[in-house]
Design a protein around this motif. Sequence first.
Motif, mmCIF file in Angstrom:
data_model
loop_
_atom_site.group_PDB
_atom_site.id
_atom_site.type_symbol
_atom_site.label_atom_id
_atom_site.label_comp_id
_atom_site.label_asym_id
_atom_site.label_seq_id
_atom_site.Cartn_x
_atom_site.Cartn_y
_atom_site.Cartn_z
ATOM 1 N N ALA A 115 33.555 22.258 20.749
ATOM 2 C CA ALA A 115 34.613 23.058 20.125
ATOM 3 C C ALA A 115 34.302 24.550 20.232
ATOM 4 C CB ALA A 115 34.781 22.657 18.665
ATOM 5 N N LYS A 116 33.033 24.904 20.055
ATOM 6 C CA LYS A 116 32.645 26.307 20.192
ATOM 7 C C LYS A 116 32.847 26.792 21.620
ATOM 8 C CE LYS A 116 28.696 29.415 19.714
ATOM 9 N NZ LYS A 116 27.256 29.528 19.336
ATOM 10 N N ALA A 117 32.460 25.965 22.585
ATOM 11 C CA ALA A 117 32.626 26.355 23.985
ATOM 12 C C ALA A 117 34.096 26.531 24.337
ATOM 13 C CB ALA A 117 31.982 25.314 24.900
ATOM 14 N N GLU A 118 34.953 25.640 23.829
ATOM 15 C CA GLU A 118 36.384 25.770 24.098
ATOM 16 C C GLU A 118 36.950 27.048 23.473
ATOM 17 O OE1 GLU A 118 37.942 22.164 22.560
ATOM 18 O OE2 GLU A 118 37.559 21.000 24.393
ATOM 19 N N ALA A 119 36.497 27.379 22.258
ATOM 20 C CA ALA A 119 36.967 28.610 21.615
ATOM 21 C C ALA A 119 36.505 29.836 22.388
ATOM 22 C CB ALA A 119 36.455 28.657 20.165
ATOM 23 N N LEU A 120 35.254 29.803 22.877
ATOM 24 C CA LEU A 120 34.766 30.923 23.675
ATOM 25 C C LEU A 120 35.543 31.065 24.973
ATOM 26 C CD1 LEU A 120 30.899 30.520 23.200
ATOM 27 C CD2 LEU A 120 32.353 32.320 22.267
ATOM 28 N N TYR A 121 35.926 29.946 25.549
ATOM 29 C CA TYR A 121 36.705 30.005 26.788
ATOM 30 C C TYR A 121 38.071 30.645 26.537
ATOM 31 C CZ TYR A 121 39.710 28.488 30.607
ATOM 32 O OH TYR A 121 40.608 28.461 31.624
ATOM 33 N N MET A 122 38.760 30.213 25.481
ATOM 34 C CA MET A 122 40.067 30.799 25.179
ATOM 35 C C MET A 122 39.919 32.287 24.836
ATOM 36 S SD MET A 122 42.137 28.504 25.862
ATOM 37 C CE MET A 122 43.522 29.563 25.446
ATOM 38 N N GLN A 123 38.826 32.639 24.186
ATOM 39 C CA GLN A 123 38.582 34.042 23.891
ATOM 40 C C GLN A 123 38.451 34.851 25.177
ATOM 41 O OE1 GLN A 123 34.652 35.232 22.336
ATOM 42 N NE2 GLN A 123 35.727 36.210 20.634
ATOM 43 N N SER A 124 37.718 34.327 26.141
ATOM 44 C CA SER A 124 37.533 35.037 27.406
ATOM 45 C C SER A 124 38.835 35.110 28.194
ATOM 46 C CB SER A 124 36.441 34.363 28.240
ATOM 47 O OG SER A 124 36.830 33.054 28.611
ATOM 48 N N VAL A 125 39.658 34.076 28.133
ATOM 49 C CA VAL A 125 40.950 34.099 28.825
ATOM 50 C C VAL A 125 41.838 35.194 28.250
ATOM 51 C CG1 VAL A 125 43.081 32.810 29.201
ATOM 52 C CG2 VAL A 125 40.880 31.702 29.570
ATOM 53 N N HIS A 126 41.948 35.243 26.923
ATOM 54 C CA HIS A 126 42.787 36.265 26.297
ATOM 55 C C HIS A 126 42.220 37.666 26.539
ATOM 56 C CE1 HIS A 126 45.286 33.250 24.568
ATOM 57 N NE2 HIS A 126 44.373 32.797 23.710
ATOM 58 N N ARG A 127 40.903 37.781 26.556
ATOM 59 C CA ARG A 127 40.301 39.084 26.822
ATOM 60 C C ARG A 127 40.604 39.550 28.249
ATOM 61 N NH1 ARG A 127 35.375 37.861 25.686
ATOM 62 N NH2 ARG A 127 35.428 38.536 23.518
ATOM 63 N N ALA A 128 40.574 38.623 29.189
ATOM 64 C CA ALA A 128 40.904 38.987 30.572
ATOM 65 C C ALA A 128 42.350 39.439 30.689
ATOM 66 C CB ALA A 128 40.638 37.802 31.500
ATOM 67 N N SER A 165 33.101 32.042 34.290
ATOM 68 C CA SER A 165 31.770 31.610 33.868
ATOM 69 C C SER A 165 31.843 30.799 32.580
ATOM 70 C CB SER A 165 30.860 32.825 33.674
ATOM 71 O OG SER A 165 30.729 33.556 34.867
ATOM 72 N N THR A 166 32.705 31.226 31.662
ATOM 73 C CA THR A 166 32.851 30.485 30.414
ATOM 74 C C THR A 166 33.437 29.107 30.658
ATOM 75 O OG1 THR A 166 33.218 32.606 29.297
ATOM 76 C CG2 THR A 166 33.764 30.624 28.072
ATOM 77 N N ALA A 167 34.379 29.019 31.591
ATOM 78 C CA ALA A 167 34.946 27.710 31.930
ATOM 79 C C ALA A 167 33.884 26.795 32.524
ATOM 80 C CB ALA A 167 36.106 27.884 32.911
ATOM 81 N N ARG A 168 33.020 27.368 33.364
ATOM 82 C CA ARG A 168 31.947 26.575 33.945
ATOM 83 C C ARG A 168 30.960 26.130 32.879
ATOM 84 N NH1 ARG A 168 31.452 23.344 38.254
ATOM 85 N NH2 ARG A 168 29.427 23.518 39.312
ATOM 86 N N ALA A 169 30.653 27.016 31.943
ATOM 87 C CA ALA A 169 29.753 26.660 30.845
ATOM 88 C C ALA A 169 30.370 25.601 29.948
ATOM 89 C CB ALA A 169 29.407 27.910 30.036
#
Length: 470
Positions: free
Chosen positions: A347-360, A295-299
């Motif tokens: 930049a914020k969206a990219e950081a949130l995406y990497m955060q979600s990847v590491h969390r997964a 979902s974060t990647a889509r956003a």
Amino acid sequence: MTIQTSPPLLRAITAGVLALVLGGCATFSRDGGLDAVSTMASARSGQDVRLPKASDDGDTARAELDRLLQAPLTADGAVRVALLNNRGLRASLAGLGVAEADLVQAGRMRNPAFSFSRMSGGGETEIERGVMFDLVGLLTMPIRRDIEARRFRGAQLVAATDAVRLAADTRKAWFNAVAAAQSARYAEQVRDAAQASAELAQRMARAGNLSALDQAREQVFSAETTAQLARARHRATAAREQLARLLGVWGTQTAFTLPDRLPDLPAAAREAGNVEAQAMRQRLDVQLATLDAESTARALGLTRATGVINVLDAGYANTSKSGAPRENGYEIELALPIFDWGGARVAKAEALYMQSVHRAAHTAVTARSQVREAYSAYRTTYDVARHYRDEVVPQQKRISEETLLRYNGMLMSVFELLADARAQITGVNTAIEAQRDFWIAETELQAAINGSGGSTVALTASASAQAPEH
């Protein structure tokens, strides 16, 4: 800015916009997303989930609840009552409506804006009218709907996780309540025996057949068993109330009955197999973390698409002047990216995406570790409980039989017989706790494979009563 255009072209544009709007409108589902939650919960806990809305459904649920509470409550029955009656779960399921409302809203365009102005002077009056539509919202509607659909799926996973967790907590509370009640009944038997021993010691001391030291020992043991019985009864009450809270019962419903003893151990422990792979397929928290990353990647794609142009409105406009024919056309409103080119949002969206990847990834690693630990606890508690069942308890029984034979043959006194009985108190209570720990560990293993992970199982069983040393 006003540009003239022909009425047929304007009507075609308007018809096209209306067709897109009407085609993209989303509606609420029949079940509100509950069917998917019920399916996931049933596959992992063996019980479906329902949220009664109509009066007939409510009557059916109440009838089933009354039937379950009137009979001795089994572990499966307790889970069923909790899934039917726990208000905390009802609140979690009601959250599905919030997520579905966001999904439906994402499939609808923002309401058009109507503008009207009137200016007069020099004997002339000028009237302008306009209707503006959000074109960016229309163009990004498929992406926004896809994002909200994933969030709705995430809400279903969260609700299913809450249901599975409630089922596991209820099952563990049931085992704790049954074991605590069983220990309390045993403590009462010990107290009664100790009181009889103390009374006999008092009579023998008055007759001069028992020393003051031996009499004091019997009196102390009787006093200790009375205090231990009080603590055991409180533990039984606390465990029962914990179960009642999870069941969501109150008033006369709290008079439910429990079995007298824990279930027997299974004939054999389950093999480990590939529990890690099974957990990766079935763990709800792993699925939720993966969905969050998607979902974060889509956003992120939506943020990049609207990073520069995020306001684009277009619509119909006309102007009327005194003594002049009406002027028709269209108007476009565009936010100019002069001060903000959208770099910070991207930049914020990219950081949130990497955060979600590491969390997964972290969730997956944690899940693998939890399931390995849970299986170790399951196998260990099974071996310990079986050891008490097959070795310790039978040996204590043989000792009691031999001691009784010697007492009947007048080879030992009644107090030696009572001392041997006191020595077995610790073993009996530890056997009950070992059996309880196994069933809790079995529940934790299922939670580690199917739900969102189980807590650490304590393998140290504390004795509820200790015999004083002579």
